[in-house]
Scaffold this motif. Structure first.
Motif, mmCIF file in Angstrom:
data_model
loop_
_atom_site.group_PDB
_atom_site.id
_atom_site.type_symbol
_atom_site.label_atom_id
_atom_site.label_comp_id
_atom_site.label_asym_id
_atom_site.label_seq_id
_atom_site.Cartn_x
_atom_site.Cartn_y
_atom_site.Cartn_z
ATOM 1 N N GLY A 75 0.800 -1.219 0.000
ATOM 2 C CA GLY A 75 0.000 0.000 0.000
ATOM 3 C C GLY A 75 0.832 1.268 0.000
ATOM 4 O O GLY A 75 0.340 2.336 -0.400
ATOM 5 N N GLU A 76 2.084 1.171 0.433
ATOM 6 C CA GLU A 76 2.965 2.342 0.413
ATOM 7 C C GLU A 76 3.515 2.564 -0.995
ATOM 8 O O GLU A 76 3.474 1.675 -1.844
ATOM 9 C CB GLU A 76 4.125 2.162 1.402
ATOM 10 C CG GLU A 76 3.677 2.101 2.851
ATOM 11 C CD GLU A 76 4.838 1.916 3.808
ATOM 12 O OE1 GLU A 76 4.668 2.239 4.996
ATOM 13 O OE2 GLU A 76 5.900 1.443 3.374
ATOM 14 N N ASN A 77 4.036 3.756 -1.207
ATOM 15 C CA ASN A 77 4.690 4.061 -2.478
ATOM 16 C C ASN A 77 6.176 3.752 -2.371
ATOM 17 O O ASN A 77 6.780 3.902 -1.308
ATOM 18 C CB ASN A 77 4.505 5.535 -2.836
ATOM 19 C CG ASN A 77 3.051 5.889 -3.083
ATOM 20 O OD1 ASN A 77 2.215 5.009 -3.315
ATOM 21 N ND2 ASN A 77 2.746 7.176 -3.039
ATOM 22 N N ALA A 78 6.752 3.364 -3.495
ATOM 23 C CA ALA A 78 8.188 3.082 -3.555
ATOM 24 C C ALA A 78 8.811 3.991 -4.601
ATOM 25 O O ALA A 78 8.315 4.067 -5.737
ATOM 26 C CB ALA A 78 8.438 1.628 -3.919
ATOM 27 N N THR A 79 9.891 4.663 -4.218
ATOM 28 C CA THR A 79 10.607 5.529 -5.160
ATOM 29 C C THR A 79 12.055 5.092 -5.242
ATOM 30 O O THR A 79 12.717 4.897 -4.223
ATOM 31 C CB THR A 79 10.550 6.997 -4.713
ATOM 32 O OG1 THR A 79 9.182 7.421 -4.660
ATOM 33 C CG2 THR A 79 11.301 7.877 -5.707
ATOM 34 N N MET A 80 12.531 4.901 -6.457
ATOM 35 C CA MET A 80 13.936 4.580 -6.665
ATOM 36 C C MET A 80 14.499 5.516 -7.717
ATOM 37 O O MET A 80 13.783 5.976 -8.605
ATOM 38 C CB MET A 80 14.119 3.115 -7.031
ATOM 39 C CG MET A 80 13.227 2.579 -8.079
ATOM 40 S SD MET A 80 12.989 0.783 -7.891
ATOM 41 C CE MET A 80 11.541 0.729 -6.866
ATOM 42 N N THR A 86 10.066 9.814 -14.111
ATOM 43 C CA THR A 86 10.444 11.182 -14.451
ATOM 44 C C THR A 86 11.887 11.190 -14.931
ATOM 45 O O THR A 86 12.692 10.316 -14.573
ATOM 46 C CB THR A 86 10.295 12.122 -13.254
ATOM 47 O OG1 THR A 86 11.144 11.661 -12.195
ATOM 48 C CG2 THR A 86 8.856 12.172 -12.767
ATOM 49 N N LEU A 87 12.208 12.158 -15.739
ATOM 50 C CA LEU A 87 13.562 12.316 -16.255
ATOM 51 C C LEU A 87 13.947 13.786 -16.177
ATOM 52 O O LEU A 87 13.210 14.646 -16.670
ATOM 53 C CB LEU A 87 13.648 11.828 -17.700
ATOM 54 C CG LEU A 87 15.003 11.964 -18.393
ATOM 55 C CD1 LEU A 87 16.048 11.093 -17.712
ATOM 56 C CD2 LEU A 87 14.892 11.624 -19.877
ATOM 57 N N SER A 115 19.336 12.594 -14.097
ATOM 58 C CA SER A 115 18.744 11.646 -13.152
ATOM 59 C C SER A 115 17.319 11.290 -13.563
ATOM 60 O O SER A 115 16.645 12.053 -14.276
ATOM 61 C CB SER A 115 18.749 12.218 -11.734
ATOM 62 O OG SER A 115 17.863 13.308 -11.645
ATOM 63 N N SER A 116 16.889 10.137 -13.103
ATOM 64 C CA SER A 116 15.533 9.659 -13.358
ATOM 65 C C SER A 116 15.019 9.005 -12.086
ATOM 66 O O SER A 116 15.805 8.519 -11.264
ATOM 67 C CB SER A 116 15.535 8.644 -14.496
ATOM 68 O OG SER A 116 14.259 8.058 -14.662
ATOM 69 N N SER A 117 13.711 9.009 -11.931
ATOM 70 C CA SER A 117 13.134 8.298 -10.788
ATOM 71 C C SER A 117 11.971 7.440 -11.257
ATOM 72 O O SER A 117 11.285 7.766 -12.228
ATOM 73 C CB SER A 117 12.660 9.277 -9.721
ATOM 74 O OG SER A 117 11.574 10.036 -10.204
ATOM 75 N N LEU A 118 11.805 6.322 -10.574
ATOM 76 C CA LEU A 118 10.687 5.414 -10.811
ATOM 77 C C LEU A 118 9.858 5.370 -9.542
ATOM 78 O O LEU A 118 10.380 5.060 -8.470
ATOM 79 C CB LEU A 118 11.195 4.008 -11.145
ATOM 80 C CG LEU A 118 10.148 2.886 -11.171
ATOM 81 C CD1 LEU A 118 9.164 3.087 -12.320
ATOM 82 C CD2 LEU A 118 10.820 1.513 -11.302
#
Lengths: 114, 111
Positions: B16-21, B64-65, B71-74
């Protein structure tokens, strides 16, 4: 689901044996690649091909060889396997475009050399 | 190394939480891609973002880019246990003729 197949899925062999890892794709892709990956680590490109009769070495020095006689088939051969060759080998393919379009990967061959 | 560097190396969250890498790189790129790998399997392509794009969405994924920061994030929203996997960024560097994979982020989503 990707139409790229690798066999065998697992292979355990003794030192000095000759092995061939098979990779076939049914998507008609011109570009094909072999990557080597140790557990939990990044992928290293060891061979690639842009089409029939085209093969190039990748970034990681490898004692393996490849051939590309048919578009759909890109086998990798080790003439004399050693324990240092123990790793996962991943085959991939992509369309021949202006840049790098997405790669389709096989399920990999986990090789263990005793 | 021109390889993409990812952080964190490992991430553990609850369902249920969000994950950012995140993925950072060093030189100009044509495109950046994200892949997912389940343990002991091949990689599966998730999303491709071109150098002239800033954001792309696919289902629960948002990429995002920022080319100025290289840098980029997922972002994976509303994570599920089935999202447990390693996530890799891959960059097509301008003039480099190869797709270079990052070091990966290992995501664990607990029920």
């Amino acid at each position: 689901e990707a139409d790229i197949y690798q066999t065998p899925r697992y292979l355990v062999i003794g030192t000095g044996k000759k092995i061939t890892l098979e990779c076939s794709q049914t998507m008609g892709h011109d570009k094909m690649y072999w990557y080597q990956q140790d557990p939990g680590m990044e992928l290293h490109l060891i061979h690639y091909s842009y089409g029939v009769n085209s093969t190039e070495k990748g970034d990681l020095s490898s004692e393996s060889t490849v051939s590309r006689i048919r578009t759909e088939h890109f086998p990798l051969t080790l003439e004399s396997a050693r324990p240092s060759h123990t790793s996962q080998y991943l085959c991939a393919s992509s369309e021949l475009g202006q840049g790098f379009e997405k790669l389709f990967f096989g399920s990999g061959t986990q090789l263990s050399v005793l | 190394s021109q390889q993409g560097e990812e952080d964190p190396q490992a991430l553990s969250i609850q369902e249920g939480e969000n994950a950012t890498m995140n993925c950072s790189y060093k030189t100009s790129i044509n495109n950046l891609q994200w892949y997912r790998q389940n343990s002991g399997r091949g990689l599966v392509h998730l999303i491709l973002i071109r150098s002239n794009e800033r954001e792309k969405h696919s289902g629960r994924l948002r990429v995002t880019l920022d080319t100025s920061k290289k840098s980029s994030s997922l972002l994976i929203t509303a994570s599920r246990a089935a999202d447990t996997a390693s996530y890799f960024c891959a960059t097509d560097f301008t003039g480099f003729q190869k797709l270079v994979f990052g070091t990966g982020t290992r995501l664990l989503v607990s029920p």
